[in-house]
Scaffold this active site. Sequence first.
Site, mmCIF file in Angstrom:
data_model
loop_
_atom_site.group_PDB
_atom_site.id
_atom_site.type_symbol
_atom_site.label_atom_id
_atom_site.label_comp_id
_atom_site.label_asym_id
_atom_site.label_seq_id
_atom_site.Cartn_x
_atom_site.Cartn_y
_atom_site.Cartn_z
ATOM 1 N N LYS A 240 83.241 84.724 -27.540
ATOM 2 C CA LYS A 240 82.866 84.627 -26.126
ATOM 3 C C LYS A 240 84.079 84.279 -25.287
ATOM 4 C CE LYS A 240 81.470 79.842 -26.733
ATOM 5 N NZ LYS A 240 82.539 79.264 -25.902
ATOM 6 N N CYS B 163 80.460 73.623 -23.876
ATOM 7 C CA CYS B 163 79.883 74.747 -24.619
ATOM 8 C C CYS B 163 78.620 74.386 -25.396
ATOM 9 C CB CYS B 163 80.948 75.387 -25.501
ATOM 10 S SG CYS B 163 82.196 76.229 -24.499
ATOM 11 N N ASP C 13 82.389 76.442 -31.403
ATOM 12 C CA ASP C 13 83.815 76.321 -31.052
ATOM 13 C C ASP C 13 84.575 75.234 -31.823
ATOM 14 O OD1 ASP C 13 82.939 78.181 -29.227
ATOM 15 O OD2 ASP C 13 83.532 77.077 -27.442
HETATM 16 C C1 VGL Z 1 85.077 74.924 -23.929
HETATM 17 C C2 VGL Z 1 86.189 74.569 -21.974
HETATM 18 C C3 VGL Z 1 86.741 75.840 -22.024
HETATM 19 C C4 VGL Z 1 84.166 74.380 -24.982
HETATM 20 C C5 VGL Z 1 85.602 76.209 -23.998
HETATM 21 O O1 VGL Z 1 84.168 74.885 -26.116
HETATM 22 O O2 VGL Z 1 83.415 73.418 -24.675
HETATM 23 N N1 VGL Z 1 85.366 74.130 -22.907
HETATM 24 N N2 VGL Z 1 86.440 76.651 -23.040
#
Ligand code: VGL
Length: 200
Positions: free
Chosen positions: A108, A153, A10
């Site tokens: 995702k 994540c 991410d």
């Molecule tokens: C994430 C919160 C919501 C992350 C993704 O990448 O850690 N955290 N969506």
Amino acid sequence: MADEALVVIDLQNDFCPGGALAVAGGDEIVPLVNDLIRRTEHVVLTQDWHPAGHSSFASSHPGKQPFETIEMPYGQQTLWPDHCIQGSLGSDFHSGLAWTKAELVVRKGFRPAIDSYSAFFENDRTTPTGLAGYLRERGIDTLTLVGLATDFCVAFSALDSIKHGFRTSVRLDACRGIDLNGSLETMLNQMRDAGVTLVS
Ligand code: VGL
Ligand code: ZN
């Protein structure tokens, strides 16, 4: 080595300073991540990828604020600001990320009713993303994880990676955390206890 992969979690604009769910220093890891990408034969990226109105957004729950927790059919869920909406600038990888080498991008969080922190399972802890099967079929047994956010994540992915039997390490210098109510220490301890190699 052919049996190792780097998994970049991410590393998207919305998790970097100026983004909708900015992680402090999130952009600082880009040069180091690029270095690791250059030095690793197999690279996989994950991309948080939510439809507008996703159930993990506080804005989808009248009266709720970001960072509050609610009970979902699959358990506790932290509510977030709207972020990483499919196709938005915020959902793009950081512009400095050397992402072109990636052999696979795992998206995702696209099911409206369920969030997905982990690269392997959605937040019901049972719906698979397909990543484990992909890696196994490719003969990969060792993973290094980097990216954002350490305590969400990255940590959920590392714990699931261990559950799947992959040798798993997290390069903490190439991660940054959100640290919501002590979540960073909690998740570092959980990863350590589960057998994740934490490299600082
Ligand atoms: C994430 C919160 C919501 C992350 C993704 O990448 O850690 N955290 N969506
Ligand atoms: Zn998300």
